[in-house]
Design a protein around this motif. Sequence first.
Motif, mmCIF file in Angstrom:
data_model
loop_
_atom_site.group_PDB
_atom_site.id
_atom_site.type_symbol
_atom_site.label_atom_id
_atom_site.label_comp_id
_atom_site.label_asym_id
_atom_site.label_seq_id
_atom_site.Cartn_x
_atom_site.Cartn_y
_atom_site.Cartn_z
ATOM 1 N N LEU A 37 0.940 -1.595 0.132
ATOM 2 C CA LEU A 37 0.200 0.245 -0.274
ATOM 3 C C LEU A 37 1.011 1.025 0.049
ATOM 4 O O LEU A 37 -0.036 1.959 -0.414
ATOM 5 C CB LEU A 37 -0.981 0.236 1.887
ATOM 6 C CG LEU A 37 -1.763 -1.271 0.987
ATOM 7 C CD1 LEU A 37 -2.773 -1.136 2.744
ATOM 8 C CD2 LEU A 37 -3.115 -1.081 0.224
ATOM 9 N N CYS A 38 1.983 1.438 0.321
ATOM 10 C CA CYS A 38 3.064 2.608 0.769
ATOM 11 C C CYS A 38 3.500 2.760 -1.043
ATOM 12 O O CYS A 38 3.439 3.067 -2.305
ATOM 13 C CB CYS A 38 4.726 2.133 0.844
ATOM 14 S SG CYS A 38 5.629 3.236 1.381
ATOM 15 N N GLU A 39 3.126 4.161 -0.638
ATOM 16 C CA GLU A 39 2.935 5.177 -1.513
ATOM 17 C C GLU A 39 4.783 5.841 -2.540
ATOM 18 O O GLU A 39 4.792 5.997 -3.321
ATOM 19 C CB GLU A 39 2.590 6.737 -1.292
ATOM 20 C CG GLU A 39 0.618 6.152 -1.559
ATOM 21 C CD GLU A 39 0.261 7.647 -1.124
ATOM 22 O OE1 GLU A 39 1.118 8.568 -0.707
ATOM 23 O OE2 GLU A 39 -1.398 7.543 -0.830
ATOM 24 N N THR A 40 5.320 5.786 -1.275
ATOM 25 C CA THR A 40 6.753 5.818 -2.226
ATOM 26 C C THR A 40 7.691 4.932 -0.741
ATOM 27 O O THR A 40 8.608 4.767 -0.606
ATOM 28 C CB THR A 40 7.297 6.761 -1.258
ATOM 29 O OG1 THR A 40 7.011 7.341 0.081
ATOM 30 C CG2 THR A 40 6.731 8.143 -1.857
ATOM 31 N N PRO A 41 7.270 3.182 -1.662
ATOM 32 C CA PRO A 41 7.971 1.826 -1.134
ATOM 33 C C PRO A 41 10.361 2.559 -1.164
ATOM 34 O O PRO A 41 10.489 2.933 -1.943
ATOM 35 C CB PRO A 41 7.814 0.650 -1.027
ATOM 36 C CG PRO A 41 7.165 1.094 -2.663
ATOM 37 C CD PRO A 41 6.811 2.343 -2.163
ATOM 38 N N ALA B 72 8.166 -0.965 2.640
ATOM 39 C CA ALA B 72 7.264 0.287 3.340
ATOM 40 C C ALA B 72 8.130 1.250 3.826
ATOM 41 O O ALA B 72 8.688 1.048 4.097
ATOM 42 C CB ALA B 72 6.102 -0.012 4.291
ATOM 43 N N CYS B 73 7.480 2.678 3.474
ATOM 44 C CA CYS B 73 8.479 4.204 3.810
ATOM 45 C C CYS B 73 8.335 3.872 5.408
ATOM 46 O O CYS B 73 8.810 4.521 6.151
ATOM 47 C CB CYS B 73 8.625 4.612 3.691
ATOM 48 S SG CYS B 73 7.285 6.017 3.217
ATOM 49 N N GLY B 74 7.094 3.783 5.797
ATOM 50 C CA GLY B 74 6.697 4.122 6.842
ATOM 51 C C GLY B 74 6.577 5.907 7.487
ATOM 52 O O GLY B 74 5.980 5.947 8.362
ATOM 53 N N GLN B 75 6.288 6.070 6.034
ATOM 54 C CA GLN B 75 5.781 7.858 6.340
ATOM 55 C C GLN B 75 5.209 8.320 5.508
ATOM 56 O O GLN B 75 4.499 9.631 6.004
ATOM 57 C CB GLN B 75 7.656 8.521 6.660
ATOM 58 C CG GLN B 75 8.352 8.264 7.665
ATOM 59 C CD GLN B 75 9.568 8.389 7.772
ATOM 60 O OE1 GLN B 75 10.452 9.018 6.086
ATOM 61 N NE2 GLN B 75 10.557 8.142 8.523
ATOM 62 N N CYS B 76 4.851 7.941 4.573
ATOM 63 C CA CYS B 76 3.943 8.369 3.800
ATOM 64 C C CYS B 76 2.294 8.645 3.984
ATOM 65 O O CYS B 76 2.165 7.422 5.069
ATOM 66 C CB CYS B 76 3.738 7.863 2.364
ATOM 67 S SG CYS B 76 3.475 6.149 2.254
ATOM 68 N N GLN B 77 1.275 9.360 3.481
ATOM 69 C CA GLN B 77 -0.280 9.389 3.818
ATOM 70 C C GLN B 77 -0.264 7.224 4.031
ATOM 71 O O GLN B 77 -1.333 6.907 5.094
ATOM 72 C CB GLN B 77 -0.787 9.534 2.910
ATOM 73 C CG GLN B 77 -2.004 9.773 3.195
ATOM 74 C CD GLN B 77 -2.534 10.678 4.243
ATOM 75 O OE1 GLN B 77 -2.618 12.257 4.238
ATOM 76 N NE2 GLN B 77 -2.892 10.603 5.658
ATOM 77 N N ALA B 78 -0.346 7.177 3.254
ATOM 78 C CA ALA B 78 -0.258 5.179 3.082
ATOM 79 C C ALA B 78 -0.425 4.329 4.451
ATOM 80 O O ALA B 78 -0.870 3.869 5.291
ATOM 81 C CB ALA B 78 0.285 4.423 2.218
ATOM 82 N N CYS B 79 1.196 4.812 4.973
ATOM 83 C CA CYS B 79 1.425 4.528 6.071
ATOM 84 C C CYS B 79 0.739 4.871 7.243
ATOM 85 O O CYS B 79 1.031 4.051 8.508
ATOM 86 C CB CYS B 79 3.408 4.407 6.241
ATOM 87 S SG CYS B 79 4.029 3.114 4.690
ATOM 88 N N ARG B 80 0.970 6.234 6.932
ATOM 89 C CA ARG B 80 0.569 6.646 8.550
ATOM 90 C C ARG B 80 -1.447 6.271 8.431
ATOM 91 O O ARG B 80 -0.929 6.206 9.929
ATOM 92 C CB ARG B 80 0.088 7.657 8.498
ATOM 93 C CG ARG B 80 1.619 8.816 8.718
ATOM 94 C CD ARG B 80 1.555 9.992 8.756
ATOM 95 N NE ARG B 80 1.097 11.075 8.116
ATOM 96 C CZ ARG B 80 1.591 11.393 6.604
ATOM 97 N NH1 ARG B 80 2.768 11.519 6.495
ATOM 98 N NH2 ARG B 80 0.526 12.461 5.746
#
Length: 339
Positions: A50-54, A59-67
């Motif tokens: 789901l991460c937008e900027t893997p 997962a980056c843990g910081q993008c909107q999707a991760c939040r």
Amino acid sequence: MSMTDFLPWQQAPARRWLASRERFAHAWLIHGRPGCGQMDFALAGASSLLCETPREGLACGQCQACRWVLAGNHPDLRRIRPDAQAVREGALDVAEDAKKQPSREIRIEQIRSLLPWFNTATHRGGWRVALLYPAESLNAIAANALLKILEEPPEHTVFLLAAQAPDRLLPTLVSRCRRLPLTVPGAAESVAWLQAQGVQEPAARLSAAGGAPLLALEQARAGQPVMPDWMMLFLDQAAAGGDGAALADALQAVDPADWVDGFQRLWLDLSLGAHGLPPRYHPAEGARIAAIAKALDPAALAHAAGWLQQQRRLARHPLNPKLLTDHAARYLLQAVRPR
Ligand SMILES: [Zn+2]
């Protein structure tokens, strides 16, 4: 560690797995031994999809999707688990009617609730991820309903099923999934990880948990001693020739499934000791276990091992728990008497 992160030993397999995301299977069965993190893997896997900027696929843990994932409100992620599991995670309050135990099964209503979701557009046209765990808790009706869905899989949707015992799943359901087996991390890696989590005596903990690091962490956080008190008592009484009364009392306070499991592990250590080998589960008590193992009758030990195996099936619903613990205490002490 946050739930969008893979456990350290899972990162390399996760990268290989996610590298093929462009031609991803629509259903995955992620399985491994209990306490090795298959649920964590599935959740971090969902986050990565789901991460937008893997970053390197994870997962980056910081993008909107991760939040959104971290806040538990990503519209394209559904977590399907028994109510009892949701309560354990703090995601569901215990039912007001205290007599009603939260369900230990994944029910058909939970599977059916996914149907309208399949028809909604996904955020930025990305994936939709349904996470089911533990997959063994799907009851027969729910498993069949899921099978129907997987026979005609909805678009842009990935199902991640996490399981400890795939052999307990509906075979037709398993055949609809690609299997992703997870391995147990090496002892050195697990010990380092446990240490980083602040666990005392990490090596002894890991051994007692059969090499499963998450189980070791859970036991440490629950404040369980590395060796349970009743097992210490058993070793004391085995050495001193106790009659079993005190042990029977101690076992009464323990779930039968737990003490049967504990004795089976101890029995393996005693068998190893009888062959002059070091214990696998309880290295810290190695000297005491070796002393008992050296003197016992191997036939009596083997007989009791068979009895414990039988109890494993019966321990979940013993007819008379008091009778069972009285018998177990006397019989198992007898089985380790010096020849
Ligand atoms: Zn992200």
